[in-house]
Scaffold this active site. Structure first.
Site, PDB file in Angstrom:
ATOM      1  N   GLY A  74       0.783  -1.225   0.000  1.00  0.00           N
ATOM      2  CA  GLY A  74       0.000   0.000   0.000  1.00  0.00           C
ATOM      3  C   GLY A  74       0.813   1.272   0.000  1.00  0.00           C
ATOM      4  N   ASN A  86       1.580   3.030  -2.576  1.00  0.00           N
ATOM      5  CA  ASN A  86       0.890   3.963  -3.483  1.00  0.00           C
ATOM      6  C   ASN A  86      -0.340   4.556  -2.790  1.00  0.00           C
ATOM      7  OD1 ASN A  86       2.066   4.136  -6.297  1.00  0.00           O
ATOM      8  ND2 ASN A  86       2.154   1.951  -5.932  1.00  0.00           N
ATOM      9  N   ILE A 101      -8.407  -9.542 -10.311  1.00  0.00           N
ATOM     10  CA  ILE A 101      -9.060  -9.425 -11.626  1.00  0.00           C
ATOM     11  C   ILE A 101     -10.261  -8.499 -11.477  1.00  0.00           C
ATOM     12  CG2 ILE A 101     -10.235 -10.679 -13.471  1.00  0.00           C
ATOM     13  CD1 ILE A 101      -9.023 -13.275 -12.154  1.00  0.00           C
ATOM     14  N   HIS A 116       0.980   1.313 -13.428  1.00  0.00           N
ATOM     15  CA  HIS A 116       1.748   0.137 -13.839  1.00  0.00           C
ATOM     16  C   HIS A 116       3.232   0.513 -13.833  1.00  0.00           C
ATOM     17  CE1 HIS A 116       2.604  -3.628 -15.880  1.00  0.00           C
ATOM     18  NE2 HIS A 116       3.390  -2.952 -16.691  1.00  0.00           N
ATOM     19  N   ASP A 173      -9.579  -0.593 -19.052  1.00  0.00           N
ATOM     20  CA  ASP A 173     -10.665  -1.090 -19.919  1.00  0.00           C
ATOM     21  C   ASP A 173     -10.701  -2.607 -19.750  1.00  0.00           C
ATOM     22  OD1 ASP A 173      -8.738  -0.842 -23.039  1.00  0.00           O
ATOM     23  OD2 ASP A 173      -8.546  -2.144 -21.283  1.00  0.00           O
ATOM     24  N   GLY A 214      -9.169  -4.898 -21.130  1.00  0.00           N
ATOM     25  CA  GLY A 214      -7.906  -5.645 -21.315  1.00  0.00           C
ATOM     26  C   GLY A 214      -7.020  -5.565 -20.080  1.00  0.00           C
ATOM     27  N   GLU A 241       6.418   6.151  -9.010  1.00  0.00           N
ATOM     28  CA  GLU A 241       4.995   5.765  -9.057  1.00  0.00           C
ATOM     29  C   GLU A 241       4.193   6.646  -8.110  1.00  0.00           C
ATOM     30  OE1 GLU A 241       3.668   1.681  -8.695  1.00  0.00           O
ATOM     31  OE2 GLU A 241       5.664   1.027  -9.265  1.00  0.00           O
TER      32      GLU A 241
HETATM   33  C1  GRF Z   1       4.573  -2.513  -6.796  1.00  0.00           C
HETATM   34  O1  GRF Z   1       5.167  -3.561  -7.544  1.00  0.00           O
HETATM   35  C2  GRF Z   1       4.214  -1.393  -7.707  1.00  0.00           C
HETATM   36  O2  GRF Z   1       5.185  -1.291  -8.737  1.00  0.00           O
HETATM   37  C3  GRF Z   1       2.905  -1.828  -8.272  1.00  0.00           C
HETATM   38  O3  GRF Z   1       2.251  -2.499  -7.193  1.00  0.00           O
HETATM   39  C4  GRF Z   1       3.253  -3.024  -6.294  1.00  0.00           C
HETATM   40  C5  GRF Z   1       3.032  -2.713  -4.859  1.00  0.00           C
HETATM   41  O4  GRF Z   1       2.718  -1.401  -4.714  1.00  0.00           O
HETATM   42  N1  GRF Z   1       2.137  -0.697  -8.751  1.00  0.00           N
HETATM   43  P1  GRF Z   1       2.135  -0.856  -3.299  1.00  0.00           P
HETATM   44  O5  GRF Z   1       3.345  -0.590  -2.403  1.00  0.00           O
HETATM   45  O6  GRF Z   1       1.271  -1.951  -2.704  1.00  0.00           O
HETATM   46  O7  GRF Z   1       1.394   0.373  -3.624  1.00  0.00           O
END
Ligand code: GRF
Length: 196
Positions: A14, A16, A96, A113, A150, A152, A183
């Site tokens: 977490g 992000n 998913i 991503h 989307d 995909g 990120e």
């Molecule tokens: C990391 O591999 C990041 O690159 C991808 O999700 C994974 C964990 O991210 N976006 P987080 O620390 O759980 O946000």
């Protein structure tokens, strides 16, 4: 002004999500969203704890408690509708999202991503697999991409990208840390941009 009501979907640490939480609390330039709920498909995800520390409602919806995908969708959709969610952010979410959910939220689901899409994305390219391939192919640059989701995998309209260099001698660990750092910046800036 009515702030967008946001659901954040996670699967892991977490970091992000934490970048979003910190930006919301930023006194100088607060990210103007309301994070209404955090949903994880992994019960042990530390991101759930990060949300709970901010008194944000959390849900675990995964194979462990809802083995059937259709049932998982139903439970997730019910939460999203009940909370009147306007924007879904996939922050390290490895589950998913079926057509049922995606089609209910056109251009309202954002994913981050850890590569420069269209490189190193799609089935099997997640987490360390991405960075392994970047190093193996001797790339000089990599980075992160935010995009709308989307039907995909990592194929929706790109919103923004940020680059980082790949250094000689980089390992998956050193590279993934460098990408993860941007990120966090990219995700916050992307949400700022789409929530003005
Ligand atoms: C990391 O591999 C990041 O690159 C991808 O999700 C994974 C964990 O991210 N976006 P987080 O620390 O759980 O946000």
């Amino acid at each position: 002004m009515k702030l967008k009501r946001v659901a954040v979907l996670i699967s892991g640490g977490g970091s992000n999500l934490q970048a979003l939480l910190d930006a919301v609390e930023d006194k100088d330039d607060p990210l103007l969203i309301e994070i209404e709920t955090v949903v994880s498909n992994r019960k042990e995800a530390y991101g759930l704890k990060r949300a709970q520390l901010k008194d944000i409602e959390t849900h675990y919806i995964g194979k462990g408690n809802y083995p059937d995908l259709a049932e998982r969708d139903e439970v997730l959709l019910a939460i999203l509708k009940e909370k009147n969610i306007d924007l879904i952010i996939l922050a390290g979410y490895l589950g998913i999202l079926s057509e049922t959910v995606v089609s209910e939220y056109p251009n309202q689901i954002v994913n981050i991503h850890p590569s420069l899409i269209p490189k190193y994305c799609g089935k099997g390219f997640y987490g360390h697999h991405v960075h392994e391939a970047v190093i193996k192919n001797n790339e000089k640059m990599t980075g992160a991409t935010t995009h709308y989701v989307d039907s995909g995998i990592d194929t929706g309209e790109i919103i923004a990208q940020m680059e980082v260099p790949v250094y000689k001698g980089d390992t998956v660990k050193t590279l993934s840390e460098r990408v993860l750092e941007i990120e966090h910046l990219l995700l916050v800036e992307t949400i700022r941009k789409i929530c003005v």
